[in-house]
Scaffold this active site. Structure first.
Site, PDB file in Angstrom:
ATOM      1  N   SER A 107       0.834  -1.204   0.000  1.00 52.88           N
ATOM      2  CA  SER A 107       0.000   0.000   0.000  1.00 52.88           C
ATOM      3  C   SER A 107       0.868   1.252   0.000  1.00 52.88           C
ATOM      4  CB  SER A 107      -0.965   0.004   1.193  1.00 52.88           C
ATOM      5  OG  SER A 107      -0.269  -0.107   2.406  1.00 52.88           O
ATOM      6  N   GLU A 108       2.027   1.203   0.657  1.00 53.46           N
ATOM      7  CA  GLU A 108       3.006   2.285   0.551  1.00 53.46           C
ATOM      8  C   GLU A 108       4.425   1.737   0.610  1.00 53.46           C
ATOM      9  OE1 GLU A 108      -0.583   4.607   1.898  1.00 53.46           O
ATOM     10  OE2 GLU A 108       0.485   3.006   2.930  1.00 53.46           O
TER      11      GLU A 108
END
Length: 232
Positions: free
Chosen positions: A45-46
C-alpha cells in the site's frame, strides 16, 4: 543496480501478527525517476524512500509512494520509518514529509514498545466515512460495492466507553483495494470523533490514537520486521 528493501509490518497486534506491509528503501540507492516504478513493482500500500540521517541528527526526509502515486503524508509509513530508524541506531525526533514536519515519539507502555507520530488531521486524505451498525457489518462489507473515486472508511463501535472500534479502509484511487491498517484514516477519524481511540482494522491490525483539540493527532502502534526483498 540491485535495490535492497526492508519489509516491515506496521500496527501489528500484541502477538506480532497482522499489520500493514511497508517497503523501506535508502533513497540514495534509487533514482527519483525510478521510485514510482519500484513502488508499483513491490505492490505494498506504501513504499518509503528515506534520506538516511547522520548519527546524532534529529530529523530525516521521507518520500511516500502508493502503487500509483506519490502522497504527501501517510500514517503507517511514517510510524514504520521512525521505528526502522531507531532499529538501525539513528532514532529521530521528526520526519520531514511533503505535507510538513511529523513529530516522532518512542513510547513504553504496559502492552509493550510503541512507535508514534503526531500529524495535523488536515494532512490526511479526505475520507468518505460510513458509520455502520456493528463490527459484523463492517467485516461483511464488499469493497466492490463502494465507488472507486474516493477513500472509504467503514467503522462501528466495539466498545464506545473505551473508544474501541472496528474498521476497514478501501482506497482504490490510490491503487489499494483494501488497506490493512491506515494511519492517516485513523488521524482523520480521531479528529472526527474528538477522542482517543483504539482501532482494530482489516484482519486484526491495531492502531492507537491520542486526540489533541488543537488539530494534532498522535497515532502509534507496534512494528515488526519481515524478511527483506532485493529488486534487480
Amino acid at each position: 543496480m540491485a535495490v535492497d528493501v526492508t519489509v516491515l509490518r506496521v500496527f501489528a497486534d500484541a502477538h506480532g501478527e497482522f499489520g500493514n506491509p511497508l517497503g523501506v528503501i535508502d533513497a540514495a540507492t534509487v533514482e527519483p525517476s525510478d521510485r514510482q516504478r519500484i513502488a508499483a513493482e513491490l505492490g505494498y500500500s506504501e513504499t518509503v524512500f528515506v534520506d538516511l540521517p547522520e548519527p546524532g541528527a534529529a530529523s530525516a526526509h521521507v518520500r511516500i509512494f502508493t502503487p500509483v502515486t506519490e502522497i504527501a503524508f501517510a500514517g503507517h509509513p511514517t510510524v514504520g520509518t521512525a521505528w526502522w530508524l531507531k532499529q538501525r541506531g539513528t532514532p529521530v525526533r521528526t520526519l520531514q514529509v511533503p505535507a510538513g514536519l511529523v513529530q516522532v515519539s518512542y513510547l513504553s507502555e504496559a502492552e509493550g514498545e510503541l512507535t508514534a507520530i503526531s500529524a495535523r488531521s488536515d494532512w490526511a486524505p479526505e475520507l468518505v466515512i460510513h458509520d455502520l451498525k456493528s463490527p459484523d457489518e463492517v467485516l461483511a462489507a464488499d469493497p466492490a460495492e463502494y465507488a472507486d473515486d474516493a477513500e472509504h472508511y467503514l467503522w462501528a463501535w466495539i466498545d464506545r466507553d473505551r473508544g474501541a472500534l472496528r474498521s476497514r479502509t478501501f482506497a482504490p484511487q490510490f491503487g489499494i483495494i483494501e488497506d490493512e491498517a491506515t494511519g492517516s484514516a485513523a488521524v482523520r477519524m480521531t479528529d472526527h470523533l474528538s477522542r482517543d481511540l483504539h482501532i482494530t482494522q482489516g484482519k486484526g491490525s491495531e492502531i492507537r490514537t491520542w486526540w489533541d483539540p488543537t488539530g494534532w493527532v498522535k497515532v502509534g502502534g507496534r512494528v515488526v520486521e519481515n524478511a527483506g526483498v532485493r529488486l534487480g
